[in-house]
Every structure is written in C-alpha cells, then in structure tokens.
Design an enzyme around this catalytic site. Structure first.
Site, PDB file in Angstrom:
ATOM      1  N   ASP A  48       0.831  -1.212   0.000  1.00  0.00           N
ATOM      2  CA  ASP A  48       0.000   0.000   0.000  1.00  0.00           C
ATOM      3  C   ASP A  48       0.864   1.260   0.000  1.00  0.00           C
ATOM      4  O   ASP A  48       0.655   2.183  -0.800  1.00  0.00           O
ATOM      5  CB  ASP A  48      -0.908   0.026   1.241  1.00  0.00           C
ATOM      6  CG  ASP A  48      -1.894  -1.117   1.299  1.00  0.00           C
ATOM      7  OD1 ASP A  48      -3.046  -0.922   0.880  1.00  0.00           O
ATOM      8  OD2 ASP A  48      -1.524  -2.204   1.775  1.00  0.00           O
ATOM      9  N   THR A 141      -7.077  -4.948   1.115  1.00  0.00           N
ATOM     10  CA  THR A 141      -5.810  -5.305   1.763  1.00  0.00           C
ATOM     11  C   THR A 141      -5.933  -6.592   2.561  1.00  0.00           C
ATOM     12  O   THR A 141      -4.997  -7.399   2.600  1.00  0.00           O
ATOM     13  CB  THR A 141      -5.333  -4.148   2.667  1.00  0.00           C
ATOM     14  OG1 THR A 141      -5.172  -2.973   1.863  1.00  0.00           O
ATOM     15  CG2 THR A 141      -4.000  -4.471   3.313  1.00  0.00           C
TER      16      THR A 141
END
Length: 383
Positions: A48, A141
């Site tokens: 990320d 995620t």
C-alpha cells in the site's frame, strides 16, 4: 481513444502497470509488513505504502498542478525506520522506470525515503473543484494478505466529476467467462493464466479491458488504446452495454464487513428473486470491475447507521467503469454520489447500482421496502 484526456490515460496506464508489478512482487511474501491503521479500519502493508508513493510521484511529475487524494499516510513509516526501509527497498527493486520505447510515459520514483514519505502524505487532501487524482493503492488489503482478490484504483476527478478511470486487478481474468457464462467471482478466484485485468475508461468514451500482464508475472508494455484497431487477444475490448432483458446478478460482500446489514442485503435478494450472495468480494473496486465486465450487474450496500459513510478512494473512478456500460449508481436515498463531499462521502448513504434505469428503480424500491419491513425506518431518508 480520441479524448482530451488521452495523455492522462496514457500516464495512468503506464504507472498502474508498474504498481501492479510491485504488488505481485509483494503478494507471495508471508510477512508483508502489515500494521493496523490508527482509525482501526484495517491493515496497511508495504505494498500500500509503496504503490501510493509510486502513483503520486509519477502523476505529480506529469501533472504538477493537480491535487492528490489517497487512502494512506506516512505516520507509521516515519515512526518505524525498519518498515520505512522495507518500503523504500521494495520500490527500488521492483519498479522499472525506463520507458518501454522512446516517447513513452515515464515512471518516477521518490528520490529518498523522506521524499517517499512526503509523496504519500501529499495525498491527505480533501477532493475539491479542479483536477484531483484519487488513489486506492491496494483495495482489499485483507484479501491481499491472504493472496486473494485485490485491485489498484486510479481516478481523475475534474470539478468532482469522474473523468478518467484506470483499475488493475492482477488476479481477475480479463475474459468475461470462458466456458461458464454464469461463473461468479469470489475472493479466492485467481486467473489461471496469471495475466490479470486492466480496465480503463474516459467519461463519454466507453469502458475497456485488456490483459494486465503479457504472461504470468510480467507486465506488458503500454497497449494501444484506440478502440478501432485490429482485434487481437491483447487488444482492449470495449465492455458491452447492459441489456434490459438480462436477469439481475448481484455482487456483494456477505458477512465479511461489520459495517453492513447482511440481513437487509439477503432480504432484498429474496424480494427480487435473485441468487444470493452471487459474486462475493471484499474489495469495492473489484466489485465495480466485476459489474463493468458483466460478471455481475447489480449491487446494494446498506450501512448499519446513517452516520457511516463510504471512502472516496473505494469508489471514485471504479464506478465510472460501470457507468460507461450504462450502469446506474445512486445511494439508498436515490441521490447521485457526491464526490465533492470529502474523503468520506458524507452526503450519501450506501449504494444501489443496477444495469438500466428500469432495473435500478426496481432494486431501489426493493431496498427501501425491505428496510421498512425489517423496522429500520431510521435508515430511510430522502425519497
């Protein structure tokens, strides 16, 4: 694609390909450096952080006057030198900054770990009037940590309007359904060819999909994006518009999000007489991609409370893919989604999306009828 946003699209395509390459390099790692966010809204990984820095540096270099909105901030990296070094090293070893051919768009890396943190924090703006890029570096995620379905979302908003959308889904097959036209996508679906999907759209010019990787694990060169070129297997395929006679096929996220009213979602499906849960995906961006590709054609989302709101990076741009196939998207009150409301879409409550105007009206009515039947009048507003 003959559009005034051709350069924006070309730059976004080039950088998201490298972002996808980075994500695939991190995906097999057992330890992805995951840390919990301060707002307790899930984990953030080295993937990320690195992708948000890559997207910001590259697009800022190409469009220095634009603003940026992204999900992550660099506070965890500034307080953890070891984690910061892992992110920096990941960028250096996975990203190819050399253009595939002369004249191609350039990918730009941060110049130092401090510059990397600054680039990530450049995305802490709220959307507003003018040109604003919105990033979700890894949507899904939690599933990314399990090596399951995830997406990378890049959107350009102009005065709050979705204008350019580029979405990479490294585990999603670019084919609608090779053998089974009723096949659904779930979190553990993985493209057996390893090629993944790259979807893109410019407002008013349709939505397209092509393979993301040339072969397993290798990012392809930037493809020609003119829609009328010879049709080859790697030529972008224009996503077909919805057909009114098609049955409704939902995509949802069932019993994976604490914020959702799963009983309402199931009740709406029963009222409409459609299979449930159908495609079951944690990430919103893969859900919008599946709708655009015709692997599903309707979705609803009702939060448990009226003060719970969506995040702009989960939806901006990705919704444009579906809209460019004729899809209709509103909130539970029937209002258009207001992308000028802020990082949280505080002027809207939930989502209702369907393939045509008529289908949307039927789905919206079903949602509101089920809320009344289940005694959730506190969640009804607007119409």
């Amino acid at each position: 694609m003959d559009s005034p946003y051709r350069r924006e699209l070309e730059v976004a395509l080039r950088v998201i390909e490298q972002a996808a390459r980075l994500s695939q390099a991190v995906l097999p790692d057992t330890d992805k450096g995951a840390v919990e966010k301060e707002d307790n809204l899930g984990p953030v990984t080295i993937g990320d952080f690195a992708i948000q820095a890559l997207l910001t540096c590259s697009l800022h270099a190409a469009f220095p006057d634009d603003l940026f909105v992204g999900e992550e901030d660099a506070s965890a990296l500034r307080s953890d030198p070891v984690l910061c070094d892992r992110v920096w090293t990941t960028l250096q070893r996975t990203v190819d900054t050399s253009p595939p051919s002369p004249g191609d768009c350039v990918v730009v890396l941060p110049s130092s770990p401090e510059d990397m943190c600054d680039a990530i924090d450049r995305c802490q703006n709220a959307p507003g009037i003018g040109r604003v890029w919105v990033f979700d570096p890894i949507d899904g995620t939690k599933t990314f940590l399990r090596r399951e379905m995830y997406a990378i979302n890049v959107a350009l908003l102009v005065d709050g309007q979705q204008t350019v959308s580029v979405v990479a889904c490294p585990l999603l097959s670019p084919e609608e359904a090779a053998e089974n036209k009723d096949a659904v996508i779930t979190n553990d679906s993985v493209d057996p060819t390893g090629r993944g999907s790259l979807l893109f759209a410019v407002k008013g010019h349709g939505a397209y999909v092509r393979p993301l990787f040339e072969s397993k694990g290798r990012v392809g060169a930037a493809a020609e994006i003119t829609p009328n070129i010879q049709n080859t297997k790697d030529t972008p395929r224009r996503l077909a518009p919805a057909v009114a006679s098609q049955p409704l096929r939902p995509v949802t996220c069932y019993f994976l999000q604490e914020s959702a009213l799963d009983d309402v979602h199931r009740g709406v499906a029963e009222r409409l007489g459609v299979a449930f849960p159908g495609s079951d995906l944690l990430g919103w961006v893969p859900r919008w991609a599946s709708l655009a590709m015709g692997r599903a054609n309707t979705t609803i989302w009702v939060y448990r409370r009226r003060d719970r709101h969506a995040k702009i990076w989960d939806h901006a741009g990705a919704m444009l893919l579906f809209a460019e196939t004729g899809g209709i998207v509103t909130d539970v009150d029937g209002r258009p989604i207001d992308l000028l409301a802020g990082r949280n879409l505080k002027n809207n409550f939930g989502f209702v999306a369907a393939p045509t105007v008529e289908a949307h009206a039927a789905v919206l009515k079903a949602v509101r009828d089920v809320l009344r039947e289940q005694g959730r009048l506190d969640l009804l507003g607007g119409n």
